[in-house]
Design a protein around this motif. Structure first.
Motif, mmCIF file in Angstrom:
data_model
loop_
_atom_site.group_PDB
_atom_site.id
_atom_site.type_symbol
_atom_site.label_atom_id
_atom_site.label_comp_id
_atom_site.label_asym_id
_atom_site.label_seq_id
_atom_site.Cartn_x
_atom_site.Cartn_y
_atom_site.Cartn_z
ATOM 1 N N GLN A 263 -51.435 83.115 -52.553
ATOM 2 C CA GLN A 263 -50.097 83.100 -52.134
ATOM 3 C C GLN A 263 -49.382 84.358 -52.137
ATOM 4 O O GLN A 263 -48.782 84.870 -50.968
ATOM 5 N N GLU B 88 -47.974 86.449 -48.744
ATOM 6 C CA GLU B 88 -46.468 86.581 -48.433
ATOM 7 C C GLU B 88 -46.398 88.078 -48.357
ATOM 8 O O GLU B 88 -45.309 88.537 -47.520
ATOM 9 N N GLU C 281 -42.721 75.741 -49.114
ATOM 10 C CA GLU C 281 -43.657 76.058 -47.946
ATOM 11 C C GLU C 281 -43.638 75.011 -46.803
ATOM 12 O O GLU C 281 -43.508 75.188 -45.547
ATOM 13 N N GLU D 186 -48.378 79.512 -43.811
ATOM 14 C CA GLU D 186 -47.448 78.832 -44.778
ATOM 15 C C GLU D 186 -47.819 77.454 -44.731
ATOM 16 O O GLU D 186 -47.722 76.785 -46.021
ATOM 17 N N HIS E 45 -50.598 77.264 -47.522
ATOM 18 C CA HIS E 45 -49.849 77.375 -49.016
ATOM 19 C C HIS E 45 -49.112 75.809 -49.336
ATOM 20 O O HIS E 45 -49.315 75.638 -50.352
HETATM 21 FE FE LIG Z 1 -45.929 80.972 -47.854
#
Ligand SMILES: [Fe+2]
Ligand SMILES: [Fe+2]
Length: 219
Positions: free
Chosen positions: A74, A78, A131, A165, A168
């Motif tokens: 993650q 990001e 998320e 996202e 995640h």
């Molecule tokens: Fe994310």
């Protein structure tokens, strides 16, 4: 409670909360009413940076490899989102080099998340809940970009950022399903979800949200 039923209950409660949001309510809340693509992209830079820093800081403090993987992957995603958004802002004529996403300090949610001590709470609050909020936020943002004719930013989110996202969130969900197996773990996870929803800037205009999850089963 069976962990999968427990996690499904959390998902249902979050969806019930999100269903009460107006079509650009998150965008208006997070930007203080200044709903414009560059403003929202700059706010997104701050969110991406905070998410990357949190996941990166949690990785070495997590003992199981599955958890380390969750946070490390993650973190990388990001930070890549950060670069993609910064590049898009530059294309739109903004001086990204001069922009400091942390200039006004970190968000209240970041400070709360920094204080979490267990991996189960971190996975519940971070990947699983933040998320999920990002997914709803991005859905609104993509529609907003299209409404003002910015197809390129819409596609950046739709094709690249949003699917990651969602991934995640789903990885956070899987982690909870495998590890929130005791009443204590479920209680801690539910509290982390509830507090995250209560603090998130994106949801601050949602009246009565603090009562939304109080009926969550925790055992
Ligand atoms: Fe994310
Ligand atoms: Fe991201």
């Amino acid at each position: 409670m069976d962990p999968r039923d427990f996690v499904q209950g959390l998902v249902d409660e979050m969806e019930a909360l999100f269903s009460r949001l107006g079509e650009d309510a998150i965008l208006a809340a997070e930007s203080g009413g200044n709903v414009e693509v560059p403003t929202l992209l700059k706010l997104a830079l701050q969110s991406e940076l905070e998410a990357a820093e949190l996941a990166g800081s949690w990785m070495p403090q997590t003992h199981d490899v599955e958890g380390k993987m969750l946070f490390a992957l993650q973190c990388g995603d990001e930070m890549r989102h950060y670069r993609l958004i910064a590049d898009r802002l530059a294309e739109l004529g903004h001086d990204v080099e001069a922009f400091d996403p942390a200039a006004e300090g970190y968000s209240p949610l970041y400070h709360y998340l920094r204080g979490l001590r267990s991996t189960i709470e971190r996975a519940a609050a971070g990947p699983f809940t933040c998320e999920a909020i990002a997914r709803v936020r991005n859905r609104q943002f993509i529609a907003f970009c299209r409404s003002v004719g910015d197809e390129e930013t819409a596609l950046l989110y739709e094709d690249v950022i949003q699917p990651e996202e969602v991934h995640h969130h789903e990885e956070g969900r899987r982690y909870l399903e495998r590890h929130a197996t005791t009443p204590e773990a479920q209680e801690a996870a539910a509290a982390a979800v509830r507090t995250t929803l209560a603090i998130a800037d994106e949801l601050k205009d949602l009246a009565g949200k603090s009562t939304g999850l109080e009926t969550l089963p925790v055992s």
